[in-house]
Design a protein around this motif. Structure first.
Motif, PDB file in Angstrom:
ATOM      1  N   GLY A   7      -5.636   2.281 -12.922  1.00  0.00           N
ATOM      2  CA  GLY A   7      -4.585   1.304 -13.150  1.00  0.00           C
ATOM      3  C   GLY A   7      -3.444   1.913 -13.946  1.00  0.00           C
ATOM      4  N   ILE A   8      -2.225   1.509 -13.632  1.00  0.00           N
ATOM      5  CA  ILE A   8      -1.051   1.901 -14.399  1.00  0.00           C
ATOM      6  C   ILE A   8      -0.244   0.634 -14.685  1.00  0.00           C
ATOM      7  CG2 ILE A   8       1.093   3.221 -14.438  1.00  0.00           C
ATOM      8  CD1 ILE A   8      -0.173   5.198 -12.520  1.00  0.00           C
ATOM      9  N   LEU A   9       0.072   0.418 -15.949  1.00  0.00           N
ATOM     10  CA  LEU A   9       0.901  -0.708 -16.355  1.00  0.00           C
ATOM     11  C   LEU A   9       2.169  -0.170 -17.001  1.00  0.00           C
ATOM     12  CD1 LEU A   9      -1.665  -3.162 -18.020  1.00  0.00           C
ATOM     13  CD2 LEU A   9      -0.610  -3.383 -15.772  1.00  0.00           C
ATOM     14  N   ARG A  10       3.306  -0.693 -16.605  1.00  0.00           N
ATOM     15  CA  ARG A  10       4.547  -0.279 -17.238  1.00  0.00           C
ATOM     16  C   ARG A  10       4.670  -0.972 -18.602  1.00  0.00           C
ATOM     17  NH1 ARG A  10       7.996  -3.443 -12.752  1.00  0.00           N
ATOM     18  NH2 ARG A  10       7.951  -5.542 -13.642  1.00  0.00           N
ATOM     19  N   PRO A  11       5.495  -0.450 -19.519  1.00  0.00           N
ATOM     20  CA  PRO A  11       5.644  -1.050 -20.846  1.00  0.00           C
ATOM     21  C   PRO A  11       5.999  -2.540 -20.763  1.00  0.00           C
ATOM     22  CG  PRO A  11       6.705   1.081 -20.795  1.00  0.00           C
ATOM     23  CD  PRO A  11       6.304   0.780 -19.385  1.00  0.00           C
ATOM     24  N   GLY A  12       5.268  -3.336 -21.503  1.00  0.00           N
ATOM     25  CA  GLY A  12       5.502  -4.774 -21.511  1.00  0.00           C
ATOM     26  C   GLY A  12       4.729  -5.536 -20.456  1.00  0.00           C
TER      27      GLY A  12
ATOM     28  N   GLY B 147       4.339  -5.462 -12.850  1.00  0.00           N
ATOM     29  CA  GLY B 147       4.409  -4.095 -13.355  1.00  0.00           C
ATOM     30  C   GLY B 147       3.089  -3.368 -13.313  1.00  0.00           C
ATOM     31  N   PHE B 148       2.273  -3.655 -12.287  1.00  0.00           N
ATOM     32  CA  PHE B 148       0.925  -3.112 -12.172  1.00  0.00           C
ATOM     33  C   PHE B 148       0.806  -2.275 -10.913  1.00  0.00           C
ATOM     34  CE2 PHE B 148      -3.555  -4.138 -10.645  1.00  0.00           C
ATOM     35  CZ  PHE B 148      -4.155  -3.180 -11.435  1.00  0.00           C
ATOM     36  N   THR B 149       0.218  -1.085 -11.054  1.00  0.00           N
ATOM     37  CA  THR B 149      -0.112  -0.233  -9.907  1.00  0.00           C
ATOM     38  C   THR B 149      -1.608   0.022  -9.929  1.00  0.00           C
ATOM     39  OG1 THR B 149       2.049   0.849  -9.912  1.00  0.00           O
ATOM     40  CG2 THR B 149       0.256   2.000  -8.802  1.00  0.00           C
ATOM     41  N   ARG B 150      -2.254  -0.160  -8.783  1.00  0.00           N
ATOM     42  CA  ARG B 150      -3.706  -0.045  -8.688  1.00  0.00           C
ATOM     43  C   ARG B 150      -4.069   0.945  -7.592  1.00  0.00           C
ATOM     44  NH1 ARG B 150      -8.241  -1.967  -6.035  1.00  0.00           N
ATOM     45  NH2 ARG B 150      -9.888  -2.909  -7.318  1.00  0.00           N
ATOM     46  N   ARG B 151      -4.831   1.962  -7.930  1.00  0.00           N
ATOM     47  CA  ARG B 151      -5.309   2.944  -6.955  1.00  0.00           C
ATOM     48  C   ARG B 151      -6.817   2.781  -6.777  1.00  0.00           C
ATOM     49  NH1 ARG B 151      -3.769   7.994  -5.027  1.00  0.00           N
ATOM     50  NH2 ARG B 151      -1.933   7.960  -6.375  1.00  0.00           N
TER      51      ARG B 151
ATOM     52  N   ASN C 148       0.852  -1.181   0.000  1.00  0.00           N
ATOM     53  CA  ASN C 148       0.000   0.000   0.000  1.00  0.00           C
ATOM     54  C   ASN C 148       0.886   1.227   0.000  1.00  0.00           C
ATOM     55  OD1 ASN C 148      -2.068   1.815   0.280  1.00  0.00           O
ATOM     56  ND2 ASN C 148      -2.291   1.485   2.469  1.00  0.00           N
ATOM     57  N   GLY C 149       1.057   1.844  -1.202  1.00  0.00           N
ATOM     58  CA  GLY C 149       1.859   3.041  -1.303  1.00  0.00           C
ATOM     59  C   GLY C 149       3.353   2.801  -1.243  1.00  0.00           C
ATOM     60  N   ALA C 150       3.794   1.586  -1.521  1.00  0.00           N
ATOM     61  CA  ALA C 150       5.217   1.291  -1.490  1.00  0.00           C
ATOM     62  C   ALA C 150       5.525   0.231  -2.525  1.00  0.00           C
ATOM     63  CB  ALA C 150       5.634   0.809  -0.091  1.00  0.00           C
ATOM     64  N   GLY C 151       6.782  -0.203  -2.576  1.00  0.00           N
ATOM     65  CA  GLY C 151       7.183  -1.208  -3.549  1.00  0.00           C
ATOM     66  C   GLY C 151       6.568  -2.540  -3.226  1.00  0.00           C
ATOM     67  N   GLY C 152       6.414  -3.410  -4.233  1.00  0.00           N
ATOM     68  CA  GLY C 152       5.785  -4.708  -4.055  1.00  0.00           C
ATOM     69  C   GLY C 152       6.805  -5.796  -3.792  1.00  0.00           C
ATOM     70  N   THR C 153       6.288  -6.988  -3.464  1.00  0.00           N
ATOM     71  CA  THR C 153       7.134  -8.135  -3.258  1.00  0.00           C
ATOM     72  C   THR C 153       6.581  -9.299  -4.031  1.00  0.00           C
ATOM     73  OG1 THR C 153       5.880  -8.791  -1.298  1.00  0.00           O
ATOM     74  CG2 THR C 153       7.788  -7.397  -0.937  1.00  0.00           C
TER      75      THR C 153
ATOM     76  N   PRO D 112       4.276   3.858 -20.407  1.00  0.00           N
ATOM     77  CA  PRO D 112       3.279   3.248 -19.509  1.00  0.00           C
ATOM     78  C   PRO D 112       1.869   3.651 -19.941  1.00  0.00           C
ATOM     79  CG  PRO D 112       5.029   4.334 -18.267  1.00  0.00           C
ATOM     80  CD  PRO D 112       5.196   4.759 -19.694  1.00  0.00           C
ATOM     81  N   VAL D 113       0.899   2.861 -19.548  1.00  0.00           N
ATOM     82  CA  VAL D 113      -0.492   3.196 -19.817  1.00  0.00           C
ATOM     83  C   VAL D 113      -1.194   3.461 -18.491  1.00  0.00           C
ATOM     84  CG1 VAL D 113      -1.242   0.765 -19.807  1.00  0.00           C
ATOM     85  CG2 VAL D 113      -2.652   2.493 -20.944  1.00  0.00           C
ATOM     86  N   ARG D 114      -2.002   4.527 -18.465  1.00  0.00           N
ATOM     87  CA  ARG D 114      -2.797   4.865 -17.274  1.00  0.00           C
ATOM     88  C   ARG D 114      -4.261   4.866 -17.686  1.00  0.00           C
ATOM     89  NH1 ARG D 114      -4.595   9.664 -14.453  1.00  0.00           N
ATOM     90  NH2 ARG D 114      -3.923  10.929 -16.234  1.00  0.00           N
TER      91      ARG D 114
END
Length: 202
Positions: free
Chosen positions: A129-134, A109-113, A3-8, A192-194
């Motif tokens: 949603g934000i996806l990084r390239p690829g 490579g997924f970020t979800r708000r 939540n608001g930080a890097g993933g594992t 990236p796509v938002r």
């Protein structure tokens, strides 16, 4: 996933002091399984997630990826936002931008708000949603069959596959569908796509 930080990665342990929201999420997942009367083996059979991974998830020893959490939501018939709302301590009618829960899945490579204020009794929600390239994420099934989704691309290019139909979406495009089967979200790049997603329960 954080939540608001890097993933594992799901096979990596969480830090010694996990996020309180993540700890509550793990406890809620454990309670849901008990409420359904399922053993870990039962849930493993329903989700395709190994028994050992499920056990570690419920004890907050590892952090789930978006794909794993999607499988669990499908098994329990909940959207991800509803599951997160069930572990929020103080639901509100208004959530300021800096208080909206943000989940990062570095593996995919997924970020979800979660944009909408959490509420377990309402049928609609908005997420960003934000996806990084690829980045490429697949879900085996919707959390609720017949889930209505509106996907509005804000920046970049997004390939969406829903029930075996693939759509090439660019900035400003909006796709609406009801989901019954598998879905896939892919960012072909180079940027990236938002995108915004409105989800409406049937």
């Amino acid at each position: 996933m954080r939540n608001g930080a890097g993933g594992t990665h799901p096979d990596h342990p969480t830090p010694d002091h996990p996020d309180p929201l993540e700890t509550r999420l793990a406890a809620r997942l454990a309670r849901l399984r008990v409420e359904h009367g399922w053993s870990l083996d039962d849930l493993a059979h329903r989700t395709g997630i190994s028994r050992s991974t499920l056990s570690r998830l419920e004890r907050a020893q590892i952090s789930p990826t978006a794909a794993l959490l999607g499988r669990l939501c499908a098994a329990y018939g909940r959207t991800m936002s509803r599951l997160l709302a069930e572990v929020e301590t103080t639901p509100s009618h208004l959530v300021r931008a800096d208080r909206q829960p943000v989940w990062h899945d570095e593996t995919s490579g997924f970020t979800r708000r979660s944009v909408s204020p959490p509420h377990t009794g309402l049928r609609g929600e908005i997420i960003e949603g934000i996806l990084r390239p690829g980045a490429d994420i697949s879900y085996d099934a919707p959390p609720v069959p017949g889930l209505e989704q509106h996907i509005w691309v804000l920046d970049g290019t997004l390939h969406v596959t829903a029930d075996d139909h693939t759509h090439d979406l660019r900035a400003g495009d909006c796709l609406r569908f009801r989901l019954w089967g598998r879905s896939r979200f892919h960012c072909p790049g180079p940027q990236p796509v938002r995108y915004a997603v409105m989800i409406i329960l049937p």
